[in-house]
Design an enzyme around this catalytic site. Structure first.
Site, PDB file in Angstrom:
ATOM      1  N   TYR A   1      -6.127 -40.467  58.767  1.00  0.00           N
ATOM      2  CA  TYR A   1      -7.075 -39.381  58.669  1.00  0.00           C
ATOM      3  C   TYR A   1      -6.867 -38.605  57.366  1.00  0.00           C
ATOM      4  O   TYR A   1      -7.771 -37.736  57.071  1.00  0.00           O
ATOM      5  CB  TYR A   1      -7.276 -38.485  59.827  1.00  0.00           C
ATOM      6  CG  TYR A   1      -8.022 -39.374  60.847  1.00  0.00           C
ATOM      7  CD1 TYR A   1      -7.371 -40.239  61.704  1.00  0.00           C
ATOM      8  CD2 TYR A   1      -9.320 -39.227  61.283  1.00  0.00           C
ATOM      9  CE1 TYR A   1      -7.645 -41.304  62.767  1.00  0.00           C
ATOM     10  CE2 TYR A   1     -10.046 -40.074  62.192  1.00  0.00           C
ATOM     11  CZ  TYR A   1      -9.224 -41.219  62.711  1.00  0.00           C
ATOM     12  OH  TYR A   1      -9.685 -42.080  63.716  1.00  0.00           O
TER      13      TYR A   1
ATOM     14  N   GLU B   1     -11.693 -29.731  60.247  1.00  0.00           N
ATOM     15  CA  GLU B   1     -12.486 -31.301  60.564  1.00  0.00           C
ATOM     16  C   GLU B   1     -12.708 -31.431  62.050  1.00  0.00           C
ATOM     17  O   GLU B   1     -11.862 -31.078  62.798  1.00  0.00           O
ATOM     18  CB  GLU B   1     -11.815 -32.216  59.914  1.00  0.00           C
ATOM     19  CG  GLU B   1     -11.403 -32.239  58.612  1.00  0.00           C
ATOM     20  CD  GLU B   1     -10.614 -33.422  57.885  1.00  0.00           C
ATOM     21  OE1 GLU B   1     -10.257 -34.262  58.895  1.00  0.00           O
ATOM     22  OE2 GLU B   1     -10.746 -33.521  56.779  1.00  0.00           O
TER      23      GLU B   1
ATOM     24  N   GLN C   1       3.303 -19.568  66.207  1.00  0.00           N
ATOM     25  CA  GLN C   1       2.052 -20.284  67.047  1.00  0.00           C
ATOM     26  C   GLN C   1       2.733 -21.193  68.276  1.00  0.00           C
ATOM     27  O   GLN C   1       1.962 -21.745  68.971  1.00  0.00           O
ATOM     28  CB  GLN C   1       1.470 -21.327  66.212  1.00  0.00           C
ATOM     29  CG  GLN C   1       0.845 -20.913  65.137  1.00  0.00           C
ATOM     30  CD  GLN C   1       0.013 -21.609  64.093  1.00  0.00           C
ATOM     31  OE1 GLN C   1       0.127 -22.709  63.807  1.00  0.00           O
ATOM     32  NE2 GLN C   1      -0.540 -21.081  63.068  1.00  0.00           N
TER      33      GLN C   1
ATOM     34  N   TYR D   1      -3.814 -22.410  50.312  1.00  0.00           N
ATOM     35  CA  TYR D   1      -3.869 -21.128  50.453  1.00  0.00           C
ATOM     36  C   TYR D   1      -3.699 -20.131  49.473  1.00  0.00           C
ATOM     37  O   TYR D   1      -4.145 -18.964  49.203  1.00  0.00           O
ATOM     38  CB  TYR D   1      -2.861 -20.620  51.433  1.00  0.00           C
ATOM     39  CG  TYR D   1      -3.135 -21.016  53.013  1.00  0.00           C
ATOM     40  CD1 TYR D   1      -4.539 -20.548  53.519  1.00  0.00           C
ATOM     41  CD2 TYR D   1      -2.569 -21.927  53.683  1.00  0.00           C
ATOM     42  CE1 TYR D   1      -4.620 -21.034  55.052  1.00  0.00           C
ATOM     43  CE2 TYR D   1      -2.978 -22.392  54.635  1.00  0.00           C
ATOM     44  CZ  TYR D   1      -4.052 -21.981  55.395  1.00  0.00           C
ATOM     45  OH  TYR D   1      -4.181 -22.477  56.700  1.00  0.00           O
TER      46      TYR D   1
ATOM     47  N   HIS E   1       1.786 -24.985  63.316  1.00  0.00           N
ATOM     48  CA  HIS E   1       1.158 -26.282  63.458  1.00  0.00           C
ATOM     49  C   HIS E   1       2.126 -27.219  64.452  1.00  0.00           C
ATOM     50  O   HIS E   1       2.443 -28.232  64.341  1.00  0.00           O
ATOM     51  CB  HIS E   1       1.243 -27.052  62.110  1.00  0.00           C
ATOM     52  CG  HIS E   1       0.403 -26.219  61.078  1.00  0.00           C
ATOM     53  ND1 HIS E   1       0.323 -26.770  59.739  1.00  0.00           N
ATOM     54  CD2 HIS E   1      -0.229 -25.024  61.061  1.00  0.00           C
ATOM     55  CE1 HIS E   1      -0.468 -25.878  58.974  1.00  0.00           C
ATOM     56  NE2 HIS E   1      -0.934 -24.822  59.857  1.00  0.00           N
TER      57      HIS E   1
HETATM   58  C1  HEC Z   1      -1.444 -19.346  55.347  1.00  0.00           C
HETATM   59  C2  HEC Z   1      -1.692 -18.264  55.976  1.00  0.00           C
HETATM   60  C3  HEC Z   1      -1.815 -17.152  55.245  1.00  0.00           C
HETATM   61  C4  HEC Z   1      -2.276 -16.642  54.033  1.00  0.00           C
HETATM   62  C5  HEC Z   1      -2.856 -17.374  53.159  1.00  0.00           C
HETATM   63  C6  HEC Z   1      -1.668 -15.343  53.901  1.00  0.00           C
HETATM   64  N1  HEC Z   1      -0.880 -14.820  54.647  1.00  0.00           N
HETATM   65 FE1  HEC Z   1      -0.257 -13.081  54.501  1.00  0.00          FE
HETATM   66  N2  HEC Z   1       0.732 -13.374  56.396  1.00  0.00           N
HETATM   67  C7  HEC Z   1       0.633 -14.522  57.184  1.00  0.00           C
HETATM   68  C8  HEC Z   1       1.365 -14.771  58.196  1.00  0.00           C
HETATM   69  C9  HEC Z   1       1.520 -15.648  59.628  1.00  0.00           C
HETATM   70  C10 HEC Z   1       2.052 -13.382  58.244  1.00  0.00           C
HETATM   71  C11 HEC Z   1       3.141 -12.914  59.433  1.00  0.00           C
HETATM   72  C12 HEC Z   1       4.467 -13.218  58.831  1.00  0.00           C
HETATM   73  C13 HEC Z   1       5.570 -12.958  60.071  1.00  0.00           C
HETATM   74  O1  HEC Z   1       5.043 -12.450  61.143  1.00  0.00           O
HETATM   75  O2  HEC Z   1       6.798 -13.068  59.715  1.00  0.00           O
HETATM   76  C14 HEC Z   1       1.843 -12.914  56.993  1.00  0.00           C
HETATM   77  C15 HEC Z   1       2.063 -11.544  56.675  1.00  0.00           C
HETATM   78  C16 HEC Z   1       1.790 -10.781  55.569  1.00  0.00           C
HETATM   79  C17 HEC Z   1       2.012  -9.512  55.105  1.00  0.00           C
HETATM   80  C18 HEC Z   1       3.217  -8.677  55.878  1.00  0.00           C
HETATM   81  C19 HEC Z   1       2.616  -8.024  57.007  1.00  0.00           C
HETATM   82  C20 HEC Z   1       3.443  -7.120  57.770  1.00  0.00           C
HETATM   83  O3  HEC Z   1       3.364  -6.914  59.206  1.00  0.00           O
HETATM   84  O4  HEC Z   1       4.535  -6.657  57.388  1.00  0.00           O
HETATM   85  C21 HEC Z   1       1.359  -9.084  54.069  1.00  0.00           C
HETATM   86  C22 HEC Z   1       1.503  -7.977  53.295  1.00  0.00           C
HETATM   87  C23 HEC Z   1       0.634 -10.243  53.920  1.00  0.00           C
HETATM   88  N3  HEC Z   1       0.749 -11.301  54.861  1.00  0.00           N
HETATM   89  C24 HEC Z   1      -0.262 -10.306  52.691  1.00  0.00           C
HETATM   90  C25 HEC Z   1      -1.050 -11.401  52.804  1.00  0.00           C
HETATM   91  C26 HEC Z   1      -1.919 -11.464  51.318  1.00  0.00           C
HETATM   92  C27 HEC Z   1      -2.251 -10.189  50.307  1.00  0.00           C
HETATM   93  C28 HEC Z   1      -2.525 -12.486  51.107  1.00  0.00           C
HETATM   94  C29 HEC Z   1      -3.285 -13.087  50.265  1.00  0.00           C
HETATM   95  C30 HEC Z   1      -2.937 -12.802  48.824  1.00  0.00           C
HETATM   96  C31 HEC Z   1      -2.055 -13.569  52.205  1.00  0.00           C
HETATM   97  N4  HEC Z   1      -1.010 -12.422  52.927  1.00  0.00           N
HETATM   98  C32 HEC Z   1      -2.024 -14.591  52.540  1.00  0.00           C
HETATM   99  C33 HEC Z   1      -0.141 -15.838  56.826  1.00  0.00           C
HETATM  100  C34 HEC Z   1      -0.769 -15.802  55.476  1.00  0.00           C
END
Ligand code: HEC
Length: 485
Positions: free
Chosen positions: A363, A353, A193, A374, A259
């Site tokens: 807050y 919020e 971000q 999450y 953040h």
């Molecule tokens: C808090 C926010 C958040 C939540 C909740 C979250 N993710 Fe993610 N996820 C991310 C972010 C940000 C990335 C990218 C990480 C990076 O770019 O290095 C990611 C990456 C991934 C990837 C890899 C994608 C890639 O391009 O290879 C997978 C698979 C994935 N998430 C699955 C899930 C699954 C399934 C869930 C729920 C069980 C979940 N995520 C929940 C934020 C989240």
């Protein structure tokens, strides 16, 4: 067992490149329907909706339609979900689910990838740029395009506009709609971000040409690059920034890339208010007055500390802190009626919020919250506590608000005095009705599906402007809402 089939509704990507064309008229854009065997991934679908969608979008299709960073084989998907990428904002779910769940989630994601592949994902050329909500009819005019993540907007006295692009560019938008590159911006870490973020003008800009930029500043150590939120003051001369000076750096630096907060707003008191997010460390940062993170700060226009700040005389406290207990405020504005600073901020899952910022107040994050974690874990059972402020509004599910503006002037008769927030998650502009400093009634939704709305502001000309992220199918940019009723 009754067998129903799920209908998966795909958002049809809207071609934005042809200037103002976009439309929410559903009859024009009938989404294709795909039949899925509901029993096959029922459990995974529920997990995805409840746990992943807050960050990855409501629907599996929006998530899988991506360039895979860590691989899309079953094993790599399971690996990603189990271990997460904490520094990038992806939590680890190791302790949240069983092996069967991981397997099923990976299959569900792979199935989604197949669906996307099968669909002939054509760009739809839309014929109308007219949007209608309960009380508004507007025409959406394209003001600037080709800006992938437009973050900050500032209106110059001569009706030109300054626009930051998160990747690290600052543009001046001329009245003939051409974008001019402004030189002299700071080096930023454009990851996660982070990047070049907000911009605001000095209240006496007409005389002194001073602007302020917030950004993700970095510091290299032997092994890693650390980042934090900083504010640069500079003078705009022609198409250059000169006399650049960092007047604010939020300490400590951290390794995360999310953040940052970063909204900038001058108050009627002539002080600069700066939002700083908690950088993903909710346990240590927002409730401690000995760091800068998870706070709203208040500084003089030269970066010095106003002597009437709430904690200036408290040993060990950071003197620029004005309020604390914040998570990630992505919108900040001045209420023109009361002169108070209003912010919107991202909650965890649920619990976004809107807050009115008052001197020295707490807050509550993460002691009180309307959201949960999450990975489904409860953050706190408390939503209220003595000594902690209540939001004027909260959103569950989270809309991921970004940008906030009061509707001023008389161009939008039905929205006079109302409050607008962009939604990154649901890709719409949110209007909340306000009466005697309180938000009342149901929200109204306009510009549904146009893209991740990053910012919203009233221009000097009395029109509402929105900054919208680009995506693979359309070019991001700045759009003007021209009222038709
Ligand atoms: C808090 C926010 C958040 C939540 C909740 C979250 N993710 Fe993610 N996820 C991310 C972010 C940000 C990335 C990218 C990480 C990076 O770019 O290095 C990611 C990456 C991934 C990837 C890899 C994608 C890639 O391009 O290879 C997978 C698979 C994935 N998430 C699955 C899930 C699954 C399934 C869930 C729920 C069980 C979940 N995520 C929940 C934020 C989240």
């Amino acid at each position: 067992m009754n067998k129903t089939s799920y209908q998966i509704i795909l958002l049809i990507p809207i071609l934005f490149s042809n200037i103002t064309s976009c439309n929410t008229n559903k009859s024009n854009n009938q989404p294709p329907h795909i039949e899925l065997d509901e029993n096959k991934h029922k459990n995974a679908k529920v997990i995805f909706e409840n746990t992943c969608s807050g960050c990855h979008g409501e629907r599996i299709e929006t998530f899988v339609d991506r360039k895979w960073k860590y691989g899309k084989s079953k094993d790599s998907l399971i690996e990603s979900i189990k271990n997460g990428y904490a520094d990038a904002g992806m939590p680890s779910f190791k302790s949240a689910f069983s092996e069967d769940d991981f397997n099923e989630l990976a299959e569900y994601i792979m199935n989604g990838i197949e669906i996307i592949k099968k669909l002939d994902f054509k760009d739809v050329e839309v014929k109308s740029n007219i949007f209608i909500s309960e009380s508004q009819k507007i025409q959406l005019d394209t003001i600037a395009k080709g800006i992938k993540v437009p973050w900050g907007m500032a209106f110059l006295p001569n009706n030109e506009m300054l626009i930051t692009e998160r990747a690290g560019k600052l543009y001046k938008l001329k009245s003939n709609k051409t974008l001019i590159n402004i030189d002299g911006v700071p080096d930023v870490v454009a990851e996660g971000q982070g990047g070049l973020l907000d911009i605001t003008l000095h209240p006496d800009f007409s005389d002194n040409h001073i602007i302020y930029l917030s950004y993700a500043i970095f510091k290299k150590t032997d092994s890693i690059t650390l980042a934090t939120t900083a504010v640069m003051k500079a003078k705009l001369v022609g198409n250059n920034l000169i006399d650049q000076q960092n007047i604010f750096v939020a300490l400590p630096f951290s390794r995360t890339r999310h953040h940052f907060g970063s909204r900038l707003q001058f108050g009627n008191d002539g002080k600069l208010y700066i939002s700083v997010g908690e950088r993903g460390n909710e346990k240590e940062n927002p409730q401690s007055l000995s760091n800068f993170l998870g706070k709203i700060h208040r500084i003089n226009d030269d970066g010095s500390i106003p002597q009437d700040n709430p904690f200036v005389n408290q040993t060990g406290s950071i003197p620029s802190i004005y309020s604390y207990g914040h998570r990630n405020p992505q919108g900040m504005t001045l209420n023109p009626r009361t002169g108070e600073i209003w912010v919107n901020e991202h909650g965890p899952r649920g619990g976004d919020e809107i807050n009115i910022i008052r001197k020295g107040k707490n807050y509550g994050w993460p002691i009180i919250t309307y959201g949960i974690n999450y990975d489904g874990k409860i953050i706190s059972n408390l939503t209220k506590k003595d000594g902690m402020e209540q939001p004027v509004k909260y959103w569950t599910p989270s809309i991921a608000p970004s940008g906030i503006a009061f509707v001023t002037g008389d161009k939008y008769k039905n929205w006079e005095g109302g409050l607008l927030s962009g939604s990154l998650r649901f890709r719409y502009l949110n209007h909340s009705k306000i009466r005697t400093n309180k938000i009342i009634g149901e929200d109204e939704i306009l510009l549904r599906n146009i893209g991740r709305i990053r910012n919203v502001k009233m221009g000097n000309d009395g029109f509402i402007y929105v900054a919208v992220d680009g995506s693979k199918n359309w070019s991001g940019g700045i759009f003007k809402l021209v009222p038709l009723n």
